[in-house]
Design a protein around this motif. Structure first.
Motif, mmCIF file in Angstrom:
data_model
loop_
_atom_site.group_PDB
_atom_site.id
_atom_site.type_symbol
_atom_site.label_atom_id
_atom_site.label_comp_id
_atom_site.label_asym_id
_atom_site.label_seq_id
_atom_site.Cartn_x
_atom_site.Cartn_y
_atom_site.Cartn_z
ATOM 1 N N ILE A 1 -10.198 -4.853 7.125
ATOM 2 C CA ILE A 1 -9.741 -3.469 7.120
ATOM 3 C C ILE A 1 -9.844 -2.921 5.699
ATOM 4 C CG2 ILE A 1 -7.768 -1.934 7.476
ATOM 5 C CD1 ILE A 1 -6.881 -3.796 9.737
ATOM 6 N N ILE A 2 -10.515 -1.793 5.566
ATOM 7 C CA ILE A 2 -10.741 -1.167 4.267
ATOM 8 C C ILE A 2 -10.108 0.208 4.260
ATOM 9 C CG2 ILE A 2 -12.499 -0.326 2.655
ATOM 10 C CD1 ILE A 2 -14.423 -2.363 3.936
ATOM 11 N N ALA B 1 -6.847 0.508 -3.289
ATOM 12 C CA ALA B 1 -7.319 -0.876 -3.387
ATOM 13 C C ALA B 1 -6.743 -1.690 -2.240
ATOM 14 C CB ALA B 1 -6.912 -1.494 -4.725
ATOM 15 N N ASN B 2 -7.495 -2.692 -1.809
ATOM 16 C CA ASN B 2 -7.060 -3.609 -0.750
ATOM 17 C C ASN B 2 -7.219 -5.042 -1.220
ATOM 18 O OD1 ASN B 2 -6.981 -1.628 1.768
ATOM 19 N ND2 ASN B 2 -8.833 -1.191 0.625
ATOM 20 N N GLY C 1 -6.267 -8.696 0.738
ATOM 21 C CA GLY C 1 -5.629 -9.338 1.885
ATOM 22 C C GLY C 1 -4.982 -8.290 2.758
ATOM 23 N N ASN C 2 -3.678 -8.456 3.043
ATOM 24 C CA ASN C 2 -2.984 -7.469 3.878
ATOM 25 C C ASN C 2 -2.231 -6.428 3.056
ATOM 26 O OD1 ASN C 2 -0.898 -8.993 2.883
ATOM 27 N ND2 ASN C 2 -0.084 -9.647 4.858
ATOM 28 N N LEU C 3 -2.506 -6.388 1.741
ATOM 29 C CA LEU C 3 -1.857 -5.416 0.868
ATOM 30 C C LEU C 3 -2.793 -4.237 0.590
ATOM 31 C CD1 LEU C 3 0.168 -7.088 -2.040
ATOM 32 C CD2 LEU C 3 1.006 -5.505 -0.305
ATOM 33 N N THR C 4 -2.255 -3.035 0.700
ATOM 34 C CA THR C 4 -2.976 -1.826 0.333
ATOM 35 C C THR C 4 -2.137 -1.067 -0.684
ATOM 36 O OG1 THR C 4 -4.078 -1.605 2.476
ATOM 37 C CG2 THR C 4 -3.879 0.387 1.159
ATOM 38 N N VAL C 5 -2.779 -0.590 -1.749
ATOM 39 C CA VAL C 5 -2.101 0.201 -2.769
ATOM 40 C C VAL C 5 -2.891 1.474 -3.002
ATOM 41 C CG1 VAL C 5 -1.375 0.323 -5.171
ATOM 42 C CG2 VAL C 5 -1.101 -1.810 -3.921
ATOM 43 N N ALA C 6 -2.212 2.619 -2.970
ATOM 44 C CA ALA C 6 -2.835 3.908 -3.263
ATOM 45 C C ALA C 6 -2.175 4.492 -4.500
ATOM 46 C CB ALA C 6 -2.682 4.852 -2.072
ATOM 47 N N LEU C 7 -2.990 4.883 -5.493
ATOM 48 C CA LEU C 7 -2.476 5.408 -6.766
ATOM 49 C C LEU C 7 -2.834 6.886 -6.899
ATOM 50 C CD1 LEU C 7 -1.230 4.894 -9.624
ATOM 51 C CD2 LEU C 7 -3.574 4.425 -10.390
#
Length: 273
Positions: free
Chosen positions: A161-162, A172-173, A175-181
């Protein structure tokens, strides 16, 4: 001689740790803090935003309730580490607005089980919306019915999943972590960033001039349109940080150092009291 050697710390047995005192949850919290901080710093580099430039916020959607509480616990630590004003942690059942997700099939794993259906599976993946992708992301296994009527079962290794960048945001992705800046710099944030940069430059001048840590100074800074508002807004903070008895903006400054900023230079004169 023998007595001294026998009492040496180098020959002392390493103390045994007590497993009962290990806080596994705290270790997991710190691991998340390190990973998220690293991801945000990478996004800063991608957005070409220096760490001294404050940014408004980052958003992290939590994959489950436990992760939500763990990230929330270390959110202040992350904010201080990466210089953002706030970290929004989203509950597992809350989707981030305007977050665009894409899901890509793992042909290697799916091909072994559904080789003849891979063409239909690829088309199905392209048609999945954010809601369905979020359901898949939160499930250990997920059953998917193809347009042809066949049913397949997805495991976590069967897809990637992207999350795509949104306007003004960098995503950024891992593993199962997504971060939006949020990389947008408001005028207020820009002024604070200039003030932080000035503090850093003045501290470097203090050090190179051989001043003691407790030495008080006076500062004169060339009045320039690019920095005047920042100096006026953060004059007290700058003065406190660099131990300045006075800080003045002046129109003409002779016998002064020049500080190179991105697109301009600023003259500055520092004297020890």
């Amino acid at each position: 001689m023998d007595k001294k050697v026998s009492n040496s710390v180098h020959l002392t047995a390493f103390p045994k740790y007590d497993e009962r005192l290990i806080d596994k949850n705290l270790e997991e919290c710190m691991s998340l803090a390190q990973q998220i901080s690293s991801m945000i710093l990478a996004l800063r580099r991608k957005a070409e935003k220096k760490v001294r430039q404050p940014l408004l916020k980052a958003v992290v959607p939590a994959v489950d309730a436990k992760t939500y509480e763990q990230i929330l616990y270390v959110s202040d630590l992350i904010c201080n580490e990466v210089n953002i004003k706030q970290l929004d942690v989203l509950l597992p059942n809350v989707d981030m607005e305007n977050l665009i997700k894409r899901i890509k099939p793992n042909f290697k794993t799916l091909g072994k089980r559904y080789g003849k259906l891979m063409k239909e599976i690829a088309k199905m993946f392209e048609s999945l919306d954010n809601s369905r992708i979020s359901e898949i992301e939160k499930s250990e296994t997920y059953k998917l019915t193809l347009p042809t009527g066949e049913e397949i079962e997805l495991e976590s290794t069967d897809y990637e999943i992207i999350t795509e960048d949104m306007p003004g945001w960098f995503v950024a992705n891992e593993g199962n972590l997504t971060v939006a800046l949020d990389a947008q710099v408001t005028p207020e944030l820009q002024r604070e960033g200039i003030a932080r940069e000035l503090i850093n430059r003045i501290q470097n001048i203090r050090k190179s001039s051989g001043y003691e840590i407790t030495d008080r100074i006076t500062i004169e800074i060339e009045r320039r349109a690019e920095i005047t508002a920042a100096v006026e807004a953060f004059l007290e903070n700058i003065s406190n940080q660099v131990l300045a008895n006075s800080l003045e903006l002046v129109d003409n400054l002779n016998d002064a150092q020049e500080l190179d900023f991105e697109n301009y230079t600023v003259k500055i004169k520092i004297s020890k009291v």
